[in-house]
Design an enzyme around this catalytic site. Structure first.
Site, PDB file in Angstrom:
ATOM      1  N   TRP A 162     -16.193  17.117  14.436  1.00 57.86           N
ATOM      2  CA  TRP A 162     -15.586  16.910  13.188  1.00 57.86           C
ATOM      3  C   TRP A 162     -16.079  17.876  11.900  1.00 57.86           C
ATOM      4  O   TRP A 162     -17.327  17.677  11.943  1.00 57.86           O
ATOM      5  CB  TRP A 162     -15.656  15.270  12.978  1.00 57.86           C
ATOM      6  CG  TRP A 162     -14.910  14.439  14.119  1.00 57.86           C
ATOM      7  CD1 TRP A 162     -14.216  15.032  15.104  1.00 57.86           C
ATOM      8  CD2 TRP A 162     -14.655  12.829  13.756  1.00 57.86           C
ATOM      9  NE1 TRP A 162     -13.955  13.763  15.894  1.00 57.86           N
ATOM     10  CE2 TRP A 162     -13.953  12.800  15.243  1.00 57.86           C
ATOM     11  CE3 TRP A 162     -14.976  12.121  13.063  1.00 57.86           C
ATOM     12  CZ2 TRP A 162     -13.735  11.581  15.408  1.00 57.86           C
ATOM     13  CZ3 TRP A 162     -14.867  10.839  13.299  1.00 57.86           C
ATOM     14  CH2 TRP A 162     -13.880  10.413  14.507  1.00 57.86           C
ATOM     15  N   THR A 177       1.000  -1.284  -0.098  1.00 53.68           N
ATOM     16  CA  THR A 177       0.110   0.156  -0.066  1.00 53.68           C
ATOM     17  C   THR A 177       0.815   1.075  -0.238  1.00 53.68           C
ATOM     18  O   THR A 177       1.807   1.191   0.322  1.00 53.68           O
ATOM     19  CB  THR A 177      -0.656  -0.031   1.105  1.00 53.68           C
ATOM     20  OG1 THR A 177      -0.120   0.057   2.353  1.00 53.68           O
ATOM     21  CG2 THR A 177      -1.868  -1.064   1.315  1.00 53.68           C
ATOM     22  N   LYS A 219     -10.804  18.789  13.282  1.00 49.75           N
ATOM     23  CA  LYS A 219     -11.413  18.637  14.729  1.00 49.75           C
ATOM     24  C   LYS A 219     -11.562  20.134  15.006  1.00 49.75           C
ATOM     25  O   LYS A 219     -10.542  20.754  15.343  1.00 49.75           O
ATOM     26  CB  LYS A 219     -10.777  17.937  15.739  1.00 49.75           C
ATOM     27  CG  LYS A 219     -10.833  16.512  15.160  1.00 49.75           C
ATOM     28  CD  LYS A 219     -11.162  15.366  16.474  1.00 49.75           C
ATOM     29  CE  LYS A 219     -11.150  14.022  15.962  1.00 49.75           C
ATOM     30  NZ  LYS A 219     -10.754  12.971  16.862  1.00 49.75           N
ATOM     31  N   GLU A 276      -5.865  -3.485   0.830  1.00 50.82           N
ATOM     32  CA  GLU A 276      -6.241  -4.415   2.147  1.00 50.82           C
ATOM     33  C   GLU A 276      -7.234  -5.169   1.918  1.00 50.82           C
ATOM     34  O   GLU A 276      -7.548  -6.237   2.520  1.00 50.82           O
ATOM     35  CB  GLU A 276      -6.186  -3.684   3.488  1.00 50.82           C
ATOM     36  CG  GLU A 276      -5.014  -3.074   3.773  1.00 50.82           C
ATOM     37  CD  GLU A 276      -4.809  -1.613   3.298  1.00 50.82           C
ATOM     38  OE1 GLU A 276      -5.189  -1.081   2.261  1.00 50.82           O
ATOM     39  OE2 GLU A 276      -3.982  -0.836   4.089  1.00 50.82           O
TER      40      GLU A 276
HETATM   41  P1  AMP Z   1      -5.776   2.401  -2.034  1.00 53.54           P
HETATM   42  O1  AMP Z   1      -5.554   1.140  -1.283  1.00 53.54           O
HETATM   43  O2  AMP Z   1      -4.458   2.820  -2.579  1.00 53.54           O
HETATM   44  O3  AMP Z   1      -6.575   1.876  -3.100  1.00 53.54           O
HETATM   45  O4  AMP Z   1      -6.442   3.275  -1.130  1.00 53.54           O
HETATM   46  C1  AMP Z   1      -7.432   3.193  -0.458  1.00 53.54           C
HETATM   47  C2  AMP Z   1      -7.935   4.597  -0.019  1.00 53.54           C
HETATM   48  O5  AMP Z   1      -8.703   5.151  -1.271  1.00 53.54           O
HETATM   49  C3  AMP Z   1      -9.249   4.041   0.779  1.00 53.54           C
HETATM   50  O6  AMP Z   1      -9.135   3.770   2.258  1.00 53.54           O
HETATM   51  C4  AMP Z   1      -9.899   5.724   0.689  1.00 53.54           C
HETATM   52  O7  AMP Z   1      -9.390   6.680   1.465  1.00 53.54           O
HETATM   53  C5  AMP Z   1      -9.527   5.890  -0.770  1.00 53.54           C
HETATM   54  N1  AMP Z   1     -10.852   5.843  -1.648  1.00 53.54           N
HETATM   55  C6  AMP Z   1     -10.874   4.795  -2.406  1.00 53.54           C
HETATM   56  N2  AMP Z   1     -12.191   4.791  -3.083  1.00 53.54           N
HETATM   57  C7  AMP Z   1     -12.945   5.895  -2.598  1.00 53.54           C
HETATM   58  C8  AMP Z   1     -13.803   6.762  -2.886  1.00 53.54           C
HETATM   59  N3  AMP Z   1     -14.772   6.207  -3.726  1.00 53.54           N
HETATM   60  N4  AMP Z   1     -14.243   7.810  -2.401  1.00 53.54           N
HETATM   61  C9  AMP Z   1     -13.397   8.462  -1.586  1.00 53.54           C
HETATM   62  N5  AMP Z   1     -12.220   7.548  -1.151  1.00 53.54           N
HETATM   63  C10 AMP Z   1     -11.896   6.614  -1.715  1.00 53.54           C
END
Ligand code: AMP
Length: 542
Positions: free
Chosen positions: A444, A185, A439, A330
């Protein structure tokens, strides 16, 4: 008493066996790295994956070895995944958008033994190969005519290497919980963390992804995964497509509007998936050229929040249904999808868009909850937000090597690091990353809500909101804006536009204009860097 059904381990290569047996002639079309469009099918990919497995075994690779890939979405990349998994080795996708030092760190951490690389990414391999102590083999995914001429590295030509065996090979059998793939990640804090998928989790995820209210994949679809295999498994499509027998159209390395449009059109793509940035490029190409999307039925948008205006344009102007999705590396990665339940199916106009702006509900196999500061469950009322936690058979239970153990609790709940609320029908909406939420006076404020609102202003190209230290309220929001080319909105114009659309105390205390907002390697706004950039900023209200 045990059931009397057969033991049939869920192994990924069985997906490809199925595709070859039932959908052998179904095409897999790829824009190749060398340029031309290349056509193959599941029967050929099956044979070549067997050759890859055979050649890997001949060359001494075995169960558990990590086989890195640095490639675009192509048929070759698919073959390598299945070939590696077929001997119980572990495909490990590397994100070429990371710095070479990060890639070297990740490869050393994973102890990659071989790498399959596209020509485009040879400069990265040249830069990192010496630094990766475990690396024994570098295979360039091209033919002899295109092999790099002046490399100091010992390179193997993919096509020659595949041709050196006959494909008479029986897949290895092993436990379904054996590791199948790895992906690190792109954490914005600390070192990258390795997620290790199993054969079982990949197969279950592919089945879940194919469901009608998830990606809705069938053998009658022509699907284009623009989302890269190197980022969160192409959202599962490289496995869900052969599992259902869908035709696949791989965009290779060309993601500009014209190139994507060309494939959507010539290959009659009915379903596609990508992050919002890709769709921004396509939509502006369509606007410039006046072209339409007659074949496309559905587009899945995720990775970051899908702007409301984008959903509206796809649906109203082009007749393409938008499914907003959320997920994480994940989670294999699908976590929720915004297809409409009967409760919402009859909504129209703004009411429909309100629901589509949410990230959707969890499919079977994903349990979800939001919790407060004391880890107490928060109500599903569509308002009360808290930390979003998930668990399921395709959700990580740990990171490779044990890093980040604090993200997993004893009941297997994984803290996603996202902040969200869930409504009474199960529709979840991300309001922030936990570390980005502001915050203010103990309450929030969602930075994503503010950003979504600000980009609705016609002169705003991109917006980001960060918290700035405030003597009275702890933190207050600062809105950072990139103007659209040729436009010159004032701070007051944008704030006025936002007025009345959010709670008064959510209004940003100031607006700052910048030429560019920094992004991570996976296209997310780099708030850490923005916070650093604005660390000395004093709000007018302070
Ligand atoms: P990754 O593992 O690089 O795909 O990143 C995952 C993260 O991307 C998630 O924990 C979110 O914070 C963000 N994310 C993925 N899809 C969305 C979505 N549709 N809207 C907002 N944030 C998203």
């Amino acid at each position: 008493m045990l059931g009397l059904m057969q033991d049939w381990p869920l192994l990924c290569h069985k997906i490809l066996d199925y595709a070859a047996a039932q959908h052998g002639k179904r095409e897999v079309v790829s824009r190749s790295v060398e340029g031309p469009i290349v056509r193959t099918n599941y029967a050929e990919i099956h044979l070549r994956a067997k050759k890859i497995a055979q050649a890997l075994e001949r060359d001494g690779f075995k169960l558990g070895d990590r086989i890195a890939t640095l490639g675009w979405n192509t048929a070759r990349h698919m073959e390598v995944w299945y070939g590696a998994m077929g001997i119980g080795a572990v495909y490990h996708t590397l994100n070429p958008r990371l710095f070479p030092e990060q890639i070297a760190w990740i490869m050393n951490h994973a102890e990659d033994q071989a790498i399959f690389v596209d020509l485009t990414f040879m400069p990265i391999v040249e830069a990192v190969a010496d630094k990766v102590t475990s690396l024994k083999k570098i295979v360039v995914m091209t033919d002899a005519a295109h092999m790099p001429k002046d490399s100091r590295l010992n390179l193997v030509c993919y096509e020659d290497w595949v041709a050196s065996v006959d494909g008479d090979f029986k897949w290895k059998e092993f436990d379904e919980n054996t590791a199948a793939g790895m992906c690190y990640t792109s954490g914005t804090t600390g070192d990258p963390k390795g997620v290790v998928y199993s054969h079982r989790s990949n197969v279950l995820h592919a089945m879940i992804a194919s469901l009608p209210d998830a990606l809705d994949i069938s053998c009658n679809e022509s699907i284009m995964p623009v989302v890269p295999m190197f980022h969160a498994n192409a959202w599962g499509i490289a496995m869900a497509a052969p599992l259902t027998g869908a035709k696949v159209v791989n965009p290779g390395g060309m993601m500009d509007g014209a190139s994507i449009y060309e494939l959507l059109d010539t290959e009659k793509v009915s379903f596609t998936a990508a992050v919002p940035t890709v769709w921004l490029m396509l939509l502006s190409y369509l606007e410039e050229t006046g072209k339409m999307l007659p074949h496309l039925k559905r587009v899945v948008i995720g990775g970051s929040a899908c702007p409301r205006a984008m959903t509206q344009k796809f649906q109203d102007v082009y007749g393409v249904e938008v499914v907003h999705a959320w997920g994480m590396t994940e989670m294999s990665p699908l976590g929720s999808l915004g297809s409409l339940k009967p409760e919402y199916a009859s909504l129209e106009g703004d009411d429909r868009l309100d629901i589509q702006e949410k990230q959707g509900y969890a499919p079977f196999g994903v349990e979800m909850k939001v919790t407060g500061d004391e880890n107490e469950d928060r109500p599903w009322d569509g308002e009360t937000f808290g930390r979003l936690k998930v668990r399921g058979p395709a959700v990580a239970k740990a990171y490779y090597g044990g890093a980040g153990a604090e993200n997993f609790d004893e009941e297997n709940w994984f803290d996603t690091g996202d902040v969200a609320h869930i409504d009474e029908n199960g529709y979840m909406q991300i309001t922030d990353r936990a570390k980005d939420v502001i915050k203010s006076g103990g309450e929030w404020i969602s930075t994503i809500d503010l950003e979504n609102l600000a980009v609705g202003h016609p002169d705003v190209q991109e917006a980001a909101v960060i918290g700035i230290v405030h003597p009275k309220w702890d933190e207050r929001p600062l809105l950072i804006v990139v103007r659209k080319e040729g436009k010159d909105p004032k701070a007051s114009d944008i704030l006025e536009f936002m007025q009345g659309k959010i709670a008064k105390w959510w209004m940003p205390d100031d607006v700052a204009f910048v030429d560019e907002i920094p992004h991570t390697a996976t296209g997310k706004i780099q708030k850490m860097e923005l916070r650093q950039q604005f660390s000395d900023y004093v709000l007018p209200t302070a």
